[in-house]
Design a protein around this motif. Structure first.
Motif, PDB file in Angstrom:
ATOM      1  N   LEU A 138       9.156  16.277  80.026  1.00  0.00           N
ATOM      2  CA  LEU A 138      10.453  16.114  80.658  1.00  0.00           C
ATOM      3  C   LEU A 138      11.497  16.701  79.729  1.00  0.00           C
ATOM      4  N   GLU A 139      12.368  17.528  80.288  1.00  0.00           N
ATOM      5  CA  GLU A 139      13.451  18.145  79.514  1.00  0.00           C
ATOM      6  C   GLU A 139      14.773  17.579  79.989  1.00  0.00           C
ATOM      7  N   VAL A 140      15.590  17.137  79.062  1.00  0.00           N
ATOM      8  CA  VAL A 140      16.928  16.629  79.363  1.00  0.00           C
ATOM      9  C   VAL A 140      17.953  17.567  78.740  1.00  0.00           C
ATOM     10  N   CYS A 141      19.178  17.468  79.216  1.00  0.00           N
ATOM     11  CA  CYS A 141      20.238  18.320  78.672  1.00  0.00           C
ATOM     12  C   CYS A 141      20.896  17.713  77.437  1.00  0.00           C
ATOM     13  N   HIS A 142      20.726  16.429  77.248  1.00  0.00           N
ATOM     14  CA  HIS A 142      21.320  15.752  76.094  1.00  0.00           C
ATOM     15  C   HIS A 142      20.216  14.975  75.384  1.00  0.00           C
ATOM     16  N   GLY A 143      19.501  15.668  74.517  1.00  0.00           N
ATOM     17  CA  GLY A 143      18.390  15.066  73.787  1.00  0.00           C
ATOM     18  C   GLY A 143      17.248  16.046  73.678  1.00  0.00           C
ATOM     19  N   ASN A 144      16.122  15.538  73.234  1.00  0.00           N
ATOM     20  CA  ASN A 144      14.941  16.371  73.005  1.00  0.00           C
ATOM     21  C   ASN A 144      13.904  16.174  74.101  1.00  0.00           C
ATOM     22  N   SER A 145      12.869  16.990  74.069  1.00  0.00           N
ATOM     23  CA  SER A 145      11.772  16.890  75.024  1.00  0.00           C
ATOM     24  C   SER A 145      11.124  15.515  74.946  1.00  0.00           C
ATOM     25  N   VAL A 146      10.633  15.068  76.104  1.00  0.00           N
ATOM     26  CA  VAL A 146       9.893  13.808  76.176  1.00  0.00           C
ATOM     27  C   VAL A 146       8.528  14.150  76.761  1.00  0.00           C
ATOM     28  N   PHE A 147       7.483  13.829  76.028  1.00  0.00           N
ATOM     29  CA  PHE A 147       6.124  14.106  76.478  1.00  0.00           C
ATOM     30  C   PHE A 147       5.532  12.864  77.132  1.00  0.00           C
ATOM     31  N   ASN A 148       4.823  13.063  78.248  1.00  0.00           N
ATOM     32  CA  ASN A 148       4.227  11.980  79.027  1.00  0.00           C
ATOM     33  C   ASN A 148       5.234  10.860  79.316  1.00  0.00           C
ATOM     34  N   PRO A 149       6.362  11.217  79.923  1.00  0.00           N
ATOM     35  CA  PRO A 149       7.421  10.215  80.144  1.00  0.00           C
ATOM     36  C   PRO A 149       7.008   9.069  81.062  1.00  0.00           C
ATOM     37  N   GLY A 150       6.017   9.286  81.926  1.00  0.00           N
ATOM     38  CA  GLY A 150       5.570   8.215  82.808  1.00  0.00           C
ATOM     39  C   GLY A 150       5.096   6.994  82.038  1.00  0.00           C
TER      40      GLY A 150
END
Length: 161
Positions: A138-150
């Motif tokens: 998951l990519e957000v505009c304010h922060g870093n990548s999140v892997f396996n966000p579920g």
């Protein structure tokens, strides 16, 4: 060019990009009157045009309720941060481009910035798209990548209810 929403920090480079590339600009139909300055964003005192009127086209749809894929990205309506916020899912790579639906810190999902979020309860409800799609990244505009966000959704719900 696809927009998750029309806040100025997401639209500021549109004119420069369009000077170099003749591409259409798309946003959710609900978002258009806000980004074109016809209506003020919720919690804002006055309307402000962030994209020139008529420049942005509504995202294509198959029917009234299902948005069509565009450029390999499947849009999903995720209101809350803004009235017409959408996320884009790249199914092949299982990457969700989440705009401002979340922020992140050290790979952890956080709620969107309250000061700029129209309806936090609605934004938290819209976050359930992660449970539905189960993206790898998951990519957000304010922060870093999140892997396996579920895997973080239970804690996200608990911390934001």
């Amino acid at each position: 060019m696809v927009l998750t929403h029309g806040h100025s920090d997401h639209t500021g480079s549109i004119n420069k990009v369009r000077q170099m590339h003749s591409v259409p600009v798309y946003a959710h139909p609900v978002e258009l009157p806000y980004l074109e300055g016809e209506l003020p964003y919720p919690r804002r005192k006055k309307a402000a045009e962030t994209v020139s009127s008529g420049l942005t086209e509504p995202l294509p749809s198959n029917n009234a309720s299902e948005l069509s894929s565009i450029g390999g990205l499947k849009p999903y309506f995720t209101p809350g941060h803004s009235p017409g916020h959408v996320v884009f899912y790249h199914e092949v790579d299982q990457v969700l481009l989440a705009g401002d639906l979340f922020t992140s810190k050290k790979g952890r999902l956080k709620k969107p910035v309250p000061m700029f979020t129209a309806n936090m309860e609605e934004a938290v409800q819209s976050a359930e798209i992660v449970s539905r799609l189960r993206p790898k990244r998951l990519e957000v505009c304010h922060g870093n990548s999140v892997f396996n966000p579920g895997e973080q959704m239970e804690a996200y719900r608990k911390n934001n209810s």
